[in-house]
Write a protein that holds these residues in place. Structure first.
Motif, PDB file in Angstrom:
ATOM      1  N   UNK A  62       0.826  -1.213   0.000  1.00  0.00           N
ATOM      2  CA  UNK A  62       0.000   0.000   0.000  1.00  0.00           C
ATOM      3  C   UNK A  62       0.858   1.259   0.000  1.00  0.00           C
ATOM      4  N   UNK A  63       1.969   1.227   0.729  1.00  0.00           N
ATOM      5  CA  UNK A  63       2.854   2.397   0.758  1.00  0.00           C
ATOM      6  C   UNK A  63       3.408   2.694  -0.634  1.00  0.00           C
ATOM      7  N   UNK A  64       3.755   1.636  -1.362  1.00  0.00           N
ATOM      8  CA  UNK A  64       4.305   1.816  -2.714  1.00  0.00           C
ATOM      9  C   UNK A  64       3.203   2.188  -3.712  1.00  0.00           C
ATOM     10  N   UNK A  65       2.070   1.478  -3.649  1.00  0.00           N
ATOM     11  CA  UNK A  65       0.961   1.790  -4.549  1.00  0.00           C
ATOM     12  C   UNK A  65       0.435   3.196  -4.310  1.00  0.00           C
ATOM     13  N   UNK A  66       0.630   3.709  -3.097  1.00  0.00           N
ATOM     14  CA  UNK A  66       0.195   5.071  -2.779  1.00  0.00           C
ATOM     15  C   UNK A  66       0.861   6.121  -3.636  1.00  0.00           C
ATOM     16  N   UNK A  67       2.050   5.816  -4.185  1.00  0.00           N
ATOM     17  CA  UNK A  67       2.695   6.765  -5.088  1.00  0.00           C
ATOM     18  C   UNK A  67       1.837   7.009  -6.327  1.00  0.00           C
ATOM     19  N   UNK A  68       1.181   5.972  -6.814  1.00  0.00           N
ATOM     20  CA  UNK A  68       0.302   6.120  -7.982  1.00  0.00           C
ATOM     21  C   UNK A  68      -1.037   6.709  -7.568  1.00  0.00           C
ATOM     22  N   UNK A  69      -1.589   6.202  -6.462  1.00  0.00           N
ATOM     23  CA  UNK A  69      -2.908   6.656  -6.013  1.00  0.00           C
ATOM     24  C   UNK A  69      -2.897   8.102  -5.533  1.00  0.00           C
ATOM     25  N   UNK A  70      -1.715   8.644  -5.289  1.00  0.00           N
ATOM     26  CA  UNK A  70      -1.621  10.061  -4.923  1.00  0.00           C
ATOM     27  C   UNK A  70      -1.748  10.973  -6.148  1.00  0.00           C
ATOM     28  N   UNK A  71      -1.741  10.374  -7.359  1.00  0.00           N
ATOM     29  CA  UNK A  71      -1.930  11.171  -8.577  1.00  0.00           C
ATOM     30  C   UNK A  71      -0.696  11.342  -9.434  1.00  0.00           C
ATOM     31  N   UNK A  72       0.298  10.452  -9.293  1.00  0.00           N
ATOM     32  CA  UNK A  72       1.563  10.636 -10.000  1.00  0.00           C
ATOM     33  C   UNK A  72       1.413  10.562 -11.519  1.00  0.00           C
ATOM     34  N   UNK A  73       0.506   9.739 -12.030  1.00  0.00           N
ATOM     35  CA  UNK A  73       0.324   9.661 -13.477  1.00  0.00           C
ATOM     36  C   UNK A  73      -0.221  10.956 -14.061  1.00  0.00           C
ATOM     37  N   UNK A  74      -0.888  11.726 -13.231  1.00  0.00           N
ATOM     38  CA  UNK A  74      -1.428  13.014 -13.663  1.00  0.00           C
ATOM     39  C   UNK A  74      -0.374  14.117 -13.551  1.00  0.00           C
ATOM     40  N   UNK A  75       0.239  14.249 -12.382  1.00  0.00           N
ATOM     41  CA  UNK A  75       1.133  15.379 -12.138  1.00  0.00           C
ATOM     42  C   UNK A  75       2.565  15.144 -12.603  1.00  0.00           C
ATOM     43  N   UNK A  76       3.039  13.878 -12.533  1.00  0.00           N
ATOM     44  CA  UNK A  76       4.423  13.628 -12.937  1.00  0.00           C
ATOM     45  C   UNK A  76       4.576  13.628 -14.451  1.00  0.00           C
ATOM     46  N   UNK A  77       3.572  13.188 -15.172  1.00  0.00           N
ATOM     47  CA  UNK A  77       3.598  13.259 -16.635  1.00  0.00           C
ATOM     48  C   UNK A  77       2.820  14.496 -17.086  1.00  0.00           C
ATOM     49  N   UNK A  78       3.247  15.641 -16.579  1.00  0.00           N
ATOM     50  CA  UNK A  78       2.453  16.858 -16.739  1.00  0.00           C
ATOM     51  C   UNK A  78       2.624  17.532 -18.098  1.00  0.00           C
ATOM     52  N   UNK A  79       3.627  17.145 -18.890  1.00  0.00           N
ATOM     53  CA  UNK A  79       3.842  17.800 -20.190  1.00  0.00           C
ATOM     54  C   UNK A  79       2.593  17.718 -21.060  1.00  0.00           C
ATOM     55  N   UNK A  80       1.996  16.531 -21.096  1.00  0.00           N
ATOM     56  CA  UNK A  80       0.807  16.351 -21.923  1.00  0.00           C
ATOM     57  C   UNK A  80      -0.369  17.141 -21.359  1.00  0.00           C
ATOM     58  N   UNK A  81      -0.471  17.203 -20.029  1.00  0.00           N
ATOM     59  CA  UNK A  81      -1.519  17.996 -19.383  1.00  0.00           C
ATOM     60  C   UNK A  81      -1.358  19.473 -19.737  1.00  0.00           C
TER      61      UNK A  81
END
Length: 551
Positions: free
Chosen positions: A324-343
Motif C-alpha cells: 500500500x505504501x508503494x501503490x500510494x505513489x500512484x494513487x496520490x496522482x503521479x500519473x497526472x502530475x508527474x507526466x504533466x507535459x501532456x496535461x
C-alpha cells in the motif's frame, strides 16, 4: 521448554559467529550479548557518525541505486514524447490541426496507454523473477546480468520503425528495470546501519527523479529539431549508464545479510569489513552477531523465504503495508502530475513552455527531496510525514479540478500549472521517498527482497490501471477531462490518507529485530511509536515465538 530451546539456539549460533573459520579469534561470550550491544550502538550512531564509519557502504549503495536513473528516464520520456511534434508525426495518425494538437498528428488513446504501460508490464515480470534470482545469486550478479540485457533491448527502441516495434522494445526493456527498482532499496537496507537506511533507500527516489530531470532537459533541448533524431537521441542516451555501471558493480561487495542466510558467515564478515571503515570503533564480529541473531529470531518466528510466506501469519500485515505504501505513489496522482507535459499541452500552453515547466517542476521536486533529508527525516517520523504529504497532495488535486471550471482563462491555466508543480513538491517531500523506504524497512530480513518485489509489483499493477485511464482522461479524442482529472486522483489520495491513519505504523528508530517483535506481538499501528519492542527480552521473545507458531 521454549526458553531452553531459545537459549540452546543462541549458544549454537554464537559458536558459529565466533568461529566462522578456525583462524578467527573468539570475540564474544554469547550471540545475544554481542547482538544486543551492537544494536545499542546502532541506535546511538548519528547519520554523520554512520557516514564516517561506513563510507564504502554509502558509495556502493549510491552506485547500485544509480541503476534506477534509467527507469526514471524512461518513465517521463515516453509520456513526454506524446506531446513531441516529431514523435507524433512518426508514430501517430493525422487528426487535424487544433489548439491542443498543433502538429496535426496524435497517437490514439489506446496506443498511448499501451506505450505508457509497456515498460511497466515488463518491469512487473522482471520484479517477480528478481525475488527468486537475488535469493539464489545475490544482488551483484543479478544486476550485472540485467545491465547487459538492457543494453541489447535499447537497440529495439532506438531503431523501432513503427509503434508496434517500439512497444515490444518498451516491454523487454522493462524486465531489467524491474530488477533495478527492487534490488537497489534492498541492497541499501542490508548494507547500511539503521540511521542511514532511510536516506539511501529514499535516495532511490532521487535517482528516479534525476532520470526524469535528465529526460526533461534532453527533451527541452531537442524539441526544436524537426527530424527523427529529436526523439531517437533520448533513446540512445540510455546506453551511457551500462557503460560505467557494469565495471563498477562488478567490484561491489555482496550483502552480508544474504551471505548469512546462505550460511556463509566467513563471506558475510568479509563483506562487512569492506563496508565499514577499519579505523571505526565498531566490532565487525558484533555486527555479524546481530545479523545472525535477527536471522535466527525470524527462523524461530517461522518466517520462511518464499513468496507464499509473505502472505502467511503476521507477514501478511507487513506485506500489506509495503504494498500500500508503494501503490500510494500512484494513487496520490503521479500519473497526472508527474507526466504533466501532456496535461500542459491540453490546457493550451505552447510546447516550449510545456517542457520548461516540466523541467522546472522536476527541479522543485529535487529541492523537496533535499529538504526532506535535511529537515523532515531527522525530526519527524515516517507515519506523520506520509499522512501530511498525502493530505496535501489530495488538497492540491481538488484545487486543480475546481479551477478547471474557468479553464479558458490564461491566469487559471498558469495557476493549474503552478499547482501541478506544487504537487511535485509535496510528493517528493513525503510519499515519493517513503514509498521506496517503507517496503525496505517493514519486511522481515528473510523476506525483504520478496516483500519489496511484491510492493513494487503492487505499484506496477496500479500504475497499469492508471496508465490506461490517464490517456483517456486527457486525450482530446477521448474523454478530454483535462483539469477535472484532479477530482479523480484527489479521491484516491483521500482513500490513502484513511488507510495510512489506521494501518501505517511508525518505523523510525526501529532496528530489524525490534520490528520483528512488534509485528509478531501484533502491536496496533498507532501504538508502534511508544511500545517497547523487547527484542532481547527472553520472556517477550518466547511469547512472540509461541504466538507465531499458533498463527
Amino acid at each position: 521448554m521454549e526458553s531452553e530451546k531459545v537459549m540452546e539456539s543462541d549458544k549454537v549460533m554464537a559458536s558459529h559467529v565466533e568461529h566462522p573459520h578456525d583462524e578467527y579469534p573468539v570475540t564474544s561470550k554469547t550471540l545475544t550479548t554481542d547482538a544486543e550491544e551492537n544494536s545499542r550502538l546502532e541506535h546511538q550512531l548519528s547519520p554523520r557518525e554512520a557516514i564516517k564509519a561506513y563510507p564504502m557502504a554509502v558509495f556502493w549503495c549510491l552506485t547500485v541505486s544509480t541503476c534506477v536513473i534509467m527507469e526514471g528516464f524512461d518513465q517521463i520520456l515516453m509520456g513526454s514524447l506524446f506531446a513531441y511534434p516529431t514523435f507524433q508525426r512518426k508514430y501517430g495518425t493525422f487528426v487535424g490541426v487544433t489548439a491542443s494538437t498543433r502538429s496535426g498528428y496524435q497517437l490514439s488513446a489506446p496506443w498511448q496507454a499501451g506505450l505508457n504501460n509497456g515498460s511497466t508490464v515488463g518491469a512487473f515480470f522482471g520484479t517477480l523473477i528478481n525475488g527468486y534470482l537475488v535469493n539464489k545469486f545475490g544482488h551483484r550478479l543479478v544486476l550485472l546480468a540485467s545491465l547487459v540485457i538492457l543494453s541489447g533491448c535499447i537497440f529495439i527502441t532506438f531503431f523501432s520503425p513503427n509503434v508496434v516495434v517500439l512497444l515490444i522494445g518498451q516491454i523487454l526493456s522493462g524486465l531489467p528495470w524491474g530488477v533495478f527498482a527492487t534490488a537497489a532499496p534492498a541492497y541499501a537496507s542490508e548494507c547500511l546501519p539503521m540511521s542511514l537506511r532511510i536516506y539511501l533507500t529514499s535516495y532511490t527516489n532521487m535517482c528516479f527523479l534525476l532520470g526524469q530531470l535528465i529526460a526533461a532537459g534532453v527533451l527541452r533541448g531537442l524539441q526544436s529539431r524537426t527530424d527523427e533524431w529529436g526523439f531517437r537521441i533520448p533513446f540512445a542516451l540510455q546506453w551511457i549508464w551500462p557503460c560505467f555501471l557494469i565495471p563498477l558493480i562488478y567490484f561491489a561487495p555482496a550483502s552480508p545479510w544474504h551471505e548469512v542466510r546462505k550460511g556463509r558467515l566467513d563471506k558475510a564478515e568479509q563483506s562487512l569489513r569492506r563496508l565499514q571503515r577499519q579505523s571505526a570503533d565498531i566490532d565487525v564480529k558484533k555486527t555479524l552477531a546481530m545479523i545472525v541473531y535477527t536471522n535466527d529470531l525470524e527462523e524461530q518466528l517461522s518466517v520462511g523465504t518464499s513468496y507464499w510466506d509473505c502472505l502467511k501469519g503476521f507477514e501478511l500485515r507487513r506485506t500489506e503495508i509495503a504494498c500500500m505504501a508503494f501503490a500510494g505513489q500512484v494513487l496520490s496522482g503521479s500519473n497526472f502530475a508527474y507526466n504533466s507535459s501532456y496535461f500542459y499541452e491540453q490546457i493550451g500552453l505552447p510546447t516550449s513552455t510545456t517542457y520548461s515547466l516540466t523541467l522546472g517542476g522536476l527541479g522543485v521536486a529535487g529541492v523537496a527531496t533535499i529538504i526532506n533529508w535535511l529537515f523532515i527525516t531527522p525530526n519527524f517520523g515516517r507515519r506523520i510525514t506520509y499522512l501530511c504529504g498525502m493530505s496535501a497532495m489530495a488538497f492540491v488535486l481538488y484545487l486543480i479540478g475546481i479551477l478547471n471550471v474557468w479553464s479558458g482563462t490564461t491566469s487559471v491555466v498558469y495557476t493549474q500549472a503552478v499547482l501541478a508543480i506544487l504537487w511535485l513538491f509535496f510528493f517528493d517531500l513525503s510519499v515519493g521517498q517513503l514509498g521506496w523506504s517503507l517496503p525496505a524497512e517493514v519486511g522481515s530480513t528473510r523476506l525483504r527482497q520478496k516483500t519489496i518485489c511484491l510492493a513494487r509489483n503492487s505499484y506496477y499493477l496500479v500504475n497499469i490501471v492508471a496508465g490506461v485511464l490517464q490517456p483517456y482522461f486527457m486525450n482530446p479524442t477521448a474523454w478530454n477531462l483535462r483539469g477535472y482529472t484532479g477530482f479523480f486522483w484527489g479521491g484516491t489520495a483521500t482513500v490513502m490518507v484513511i488507510w495510512a491513519f489506521f494501518r501505517l505504523p511508525e518505523t523510525r528508530h526501529r532496528s530489524f529485530e525490534e520490528l520483528d517483535m512488534l509485528f509478531a506481538r501484533k502491536i496496533p499501528a498507532r501504538k508502534f511509536k511508544h511500545t517497547e519492542a523487547g527484542a532481547y527480552d527472553a520472556d517477550r521473545k518466547n511469547e512472540a515465538v509461541a504466538d507465531s507458531t499458533h498463527v
